[in-house]
Design a protein around this motif. Sequence first.
Motif, mmCIF file in Angstrom:
data_model
loop_
_atom_site.group_PDB
_atom_site.id
_atom_site.type_symbol
_atom_site.label_atom_id
_atom_site.label_comp_id
_atom_site.label_asym_id
_atom_site.label_seq_id
_atom_site.Cartn_x
_atom_site.Cartn_y
_atom_site.Cartn_z
ATOM 1 N N GLY A 36 45.498 43.929 54.506
ATOM 2 C CA GLY A 36 45.283 45.260 55.055
ATOM 3 C C GLY A 36 44.362 46.116 54.205
ATOM 4 N N ALA A 37 44.541 46.074 52.884
ATOM 5 C CA ALA A 37 43.719 46.909 52.000
ATOM 6 C C ALA A 37 42.252 46.512 52.066
ATOM 7 C CB ALA A 37 44.227 46.815 50.564
ATOM 8 N N SER A 38 41.966 45.220 52.291
ATOM 9 C CA SER A 38 40.578 44.755 52.321
ATOM 10 C C SER A 38 39.810 45.341 53.498
ATOM 11 C CB SER A 38 40.510 43.228 52.360
ATOM 12 O OG SER A 38 40.934 42.736 53.619
ATOM 13 N N LEU A 39 40.523 45.755 54.540
ATOM 14 C CA LEU A 39 39.880 46.375 55.695
ATOM 15 C C LEU A 39 39.885 47.902 55.595
ATOM 16 C CD1 LEU A 39 41.398 44.119 58.500
ATOM 17 C CD2 LEU A 39 39.179 43.880 57.368
ATOM 18 N N ARG A 40 40.938 48.464 55.026
ATOM 19 C CA ARG A 40 41.072 49.923 54.959
ATOM 20 C C ARG A 40 40.150 50.549 53.908
ATOM 21 N NH1 ARG A 40 47.193 51.725 54.911
ATOM 22 N NH2 ARG A 40 46.162 53.732 55.299
ATOM 23 N N GLN A 49 34.768 45.691 46.015
ATOM 24 C CA GLN A 49 35.136 44.275 46.022
ATOM 25 C C GLN A 49 36.262 44.056 45.027
ATOM 26 O OE1 GLN A 49 33.527 41.727 47.855
ATOM 27 N NE2 GLN A 49 35.180 40.420 47.137
ATOM 28 N N CYS A 50 37.227 43.276 45.397
ATOM 29 C CA CYS A 50 38.335 42.952 44.506
ATOM 30 C C CYS A 50 37.802 42.377 43.192
ATOM 31 C CB CYS A 50 39.258 41.984 45.221
ATOM 32 S SG CYS A 50 39.729 40.527 44.349
ATOM 33 N N PRO A 51 38.428 42.709 42.043
ATOM 34 C CA PRO A 51 37.862 42.353 40.737
ATOM 35 C C PRO A 51 38.072 40.915 40.287
ATOM 36 C CG PRO A 51 39.886 43.588 40.441
ATOM 37 C CD PRO A 51 39.608 43.560 41.930
ATOM 38 N N LYS A 52 38.648 40.054 41.120
ATOM 39 C CA LYS A 52 39.014 38.716 40.651
ATOM 40 C C LYS A 52 37.832 37.919 40.118
ATOM 41 C CE LYS A 52 43.044 38.276 43.645
ATOM 42 N NZ LYS A 52 43.624 37.562 44.805
ATOM 43 N N ALA A 53 36.662 38.004 40.769
ATOM 44 C CA ALA A 53 35.510 37.203 40.322
ATOM 45 C C ALA A 53 35.087 37.602 38.912
ATOM 46 C CB ALA A 53 34.341 37.371 41.290
ATOM 47 N N LEU A 54 35.009 38.920 38.639
ATOM 48 C CA LEU A 54 34.616 39.365 37.308
ATOM 49 C C LEU A 54 35.701 39.075 36.282
ATOM 50 C CD1 LEU A 54 32.372 40.698 39.003
ATOM 51 C CD2 LEU A 54 32.425 42.585 37.385
ATOM 52 N N LEU A 55 36.959 39.168 36.691
ATOM 53 C CA LEU A 55 38.054 38.837 35.779
ATOM 54 C C LEU A 55 38.033 37.356 35.424
ATOM 55 C CD1 LEU A 55 40.933 40.956 37.365
ATOM 56 C CD2 LEU A 55 39.865 41.323 35.123
ATOM 57 N N ARG A 56 37.826 36.494 36.432
ATOM 58 C CA ARG A 56 37.785 35.052 36.177
ATOM 59 C C ARG A 56 36.651 34.692 35.221
ATOM 60 N NH1 ARG A 56 39.159 34.176 41.797
ATOM 61 N NH2 ARG A 56 36.945 34.235 42.282
#
Length: 200
Positions: free
Chosen positions: A19-23, A148-155
């Motif tokens: 839901g958050a990815s769309l809102r 954008q969710c931070p997972k790519a930069l965190l990884r």
Amino acid sequence: MRRIEDIAELETLYGTPGGASLRKVAQRMTPAYRRWITASRFCVVSTVGPEGTDGTPRGDDGPVVLELDPGTLALPDWRGNNRLDSLRNIVRDGRISLMFMVPGDTLVVRVNGTAWLTDDAELRARFEHKGKLPATVAVIEIAELYAQCPKALLRSGIWGRDDSAETPSMGEILAEMTSGEIEAGAWDRSYPERAKTTLW
């Protein structure tokens, strides 16, 4: 190797978006997105044209774009190598995406929209730096922007590491591509001084 060529099959593999990815998607600048984009001195610009796609870095010593109004951004084009790959694409096909980054921050803010170029003197003057002006400015009409969710930069750990010892220099790349016609060491030694005179 099997190709996935059906959207329904693709969506089955991943499930529905959170839901958050769309809102989080906006169609215009909001106070929070304005603060974030104003802090960004660097973005990657993606365009598309008859020859294919192009991605190019853009950076400045202040905000990398200027907000003209809540639905419009302006991106200066400082003179560089004159390949004009992205600019040619914009003239022929205005679709554009920008990916803004801020060192130390693990969010990425993305803007998708339509762009057109201008050499308008008044707009170019708003970017004046040390007596120099950009050759053109891309005017970007925002269709959507979102974080954008931070997972790519965190990884990747990108802001906490330096892997540059593993990478070839520009001189080494040019030497390889010209079969030694350009000498790597000479190019790399002379570049910092050349960059000072063409930075703006």
